[in-house]
Design a protein around this motif. Structure first.
Motif, mmCIF file in Angstrom:
data_model
loop_
_atom_site.group_PDB
_atom_site.id
_atom_site.type_symbol
_atom_site.label_atom_id
_atom_site.label_comp_id
_atom_site.label_asym_id
_atom_site.label_seq_id
_atom_site.Cartn_x
_atom_site.Cartn_y
_atom_site.Cartn_z
ATOM 1 N N ARG A 10 -1.832 -23.964 -20.122
ATOM 2 C CA ARG A 10 -1.556 -23.677 -18.709
ATOM 3 C C ARG A 10 -2.120 -24.775 -17.816
ATOM 4 N NH1 ARG A 10 -2.794 -18.302 -20.226
ATOM 5 N NH2 ARG A 10 -4.876 -18.497 -19.347
ATOM 6 N N MET A 13 0.052 -27.793 -18.050
ATOM 7 C CA MET A 13 1.305 -27.555 -17.332
ATOM 8 C C MET A 13 1.113 -27.673 -15.819
ATOM 9 S SD MET A 13 3.569 -27.471 -19.563
ATOM 10 C CE MET A 13 4.933 -27.093 -18.493
ATOM 11 N N GLU A 14 -0.041 -27.287 -15.304
ATOM 12 C CA GLU A 14 -0.318 -27.446 -13.877
ATOM 13 C C GLU A 14 -0.306 -28.918 -13.481
ATOM 14 O OE1 GLU A 14 -3.695 -25.447 -12.138
ATOM 15 O OE2 GLU A 14 -3.505 -23.835 -13.608
ATOM 16 N N ARG A 16 1.187 -31.331 -15.106
ATOM 17 C CA ARG A 16 2.554 -31.824 -15.317
ATOM 18 C C ARG A 16 3.480 -31.400 -14.170
ATOM 19 N NH1 ARG A 16 6.122 -33.838 -19.041
ATOM 20 N NH2 ARG A 16 8.137 -32.818 -19.157
ATOM 21 N N ARG A 17 3.324 -30.185 -13.670
ATOM 22 C CA ARG A 17 4.196 -29.670 -12.615
ATOM 23 C C ARG A 17 4.154 -30.567 -11.375
ATOM 24 N NH1 ARG A 17 2.334 -24.628 -12.483
ATOM 25 N NH2 ARG A 17 3.650 -24.128 -14.240
ATOM 26 N N LEU A 20 5.796 -33.949 -12.145
ATOM 27 C CA LEU A 20 7.262 -33.877 -12.216
ATOM 28 C C LEU A 20 7.881 -33.910 -10.829
ATOM 29 C CD1 LEU A 20 7.929 -31.281 -15.053
ATOM 30 C CD2 LEU A 20 8.232 -33.760 -15.118
ATOM 31 N N THR A 21 7.280 -33.209 -9.890
ATOM 32 C CA THR A 21 7.798 -33.216 -8.524
ATOM 33 C C THR A 21 7.783 -34.639 -7.973
ATOM 34 O OG1 THR A 21 7.062 -30.959 -8.139
ATOM 35 C CG2 THR A 21 7.464 -32.314 -6.190
ATOM 36 N N ILE A 48 12.137 -33.916 -19.581
ATOM 37 C CA ILE A 48 12.132 -32.697 -18.775
ATOM 38 C C ILE A 48 13.348 -31.877 -19.187
ATOM 39 C CG2 ILE A 48 13.284 -33.921 -16.879
ATOM 40 C CD1 ILE A 48 11.860 -32.024 -14.924
ATOM 41 N N THR A 52 13.561 -26.516 -16.490
ATOM 42 C CA THR A 52 12.541 -26.954 -15.540
ATOM 43 C C THR A 52 13.177 -27.755 -14.408
ATOM 44 O OG1 THR A 52 10.868 -27.034 -17.278
ATOM 45 C CG2 THR A 52 10.429 -28.324 -15.286
ATOM 46 N N LEU A 56 13.594 -26.873 -10.170
ATOM 47 C CA LEU A 56 12.839 -27.808 -9.336
ATOM 48 C C LEU A 56 13.747 -28.440 -8.290
ATOM 49 C CD1 LEU A 56 10.348 -29.458 -8.558
ATOM 50 C CD2 LEU A 56 10.872 -31.005 -10.458
#
Length: 113
Positions: A10, A13-14, A16-17, A20-21, A48, A52, A56
């Motif tokens: 988790r 992933m935070e 990475r999130r 990614l943006t 990606i 996902t 996004l």
């Protein structure tokens, strides 16, 4: 015992999130439809998945950072996305923050080694 690996996943992933943006906004300096955007990011080493990417893109458009339009290409109607002026402002702020964090984290990591 499985809680620790799930918690770690988790946390990764935070991180990475947010990245990614930033990557999607950078890549959309030129128009792309979803699949072409995925391929562009993959060529740069950033995989990606569709599950996902498409949410996004919709979220960024709803936030007013992207614009989209439909266009016929290769015999198919495709939805193209591109960063707009509000997205450019957000991107500039995100880039400054990313660069600042990257500098500090790099310095901290050097001290550990």
């Amino acid at each position: 015992m499985t809680e620790a690996p799930e918690r770690l996943q988790r946390m990764v992933m935070e991180v990475r999130r947010g990245a990614l943006t930033l990557a999607v906004l950078l890549a959309l300096a030129e128009p792309h439809y979803g699949y072409s955007l995925r391929k562009k990011l993959a060529r740069q080493g950033l995989e990606i998945d569709e599950g996902t990417l498409y949410p996004l893109l919709r979220r960024l458009e709803e936030q007013g950072l992207l614009s989209s339009y439909w266009q016929q290409e290769e015999g198919r109607k495709r939805r193209f996305y591109q960063i707009d002026s509000s997205g450019e402002i957000a991107l500039a702020a995100m880039r400054r923050e990313w660069q600042s964090l990257n500098l500090v984290i790099g310095q901290l990591a050097e001290k550990i080694q």
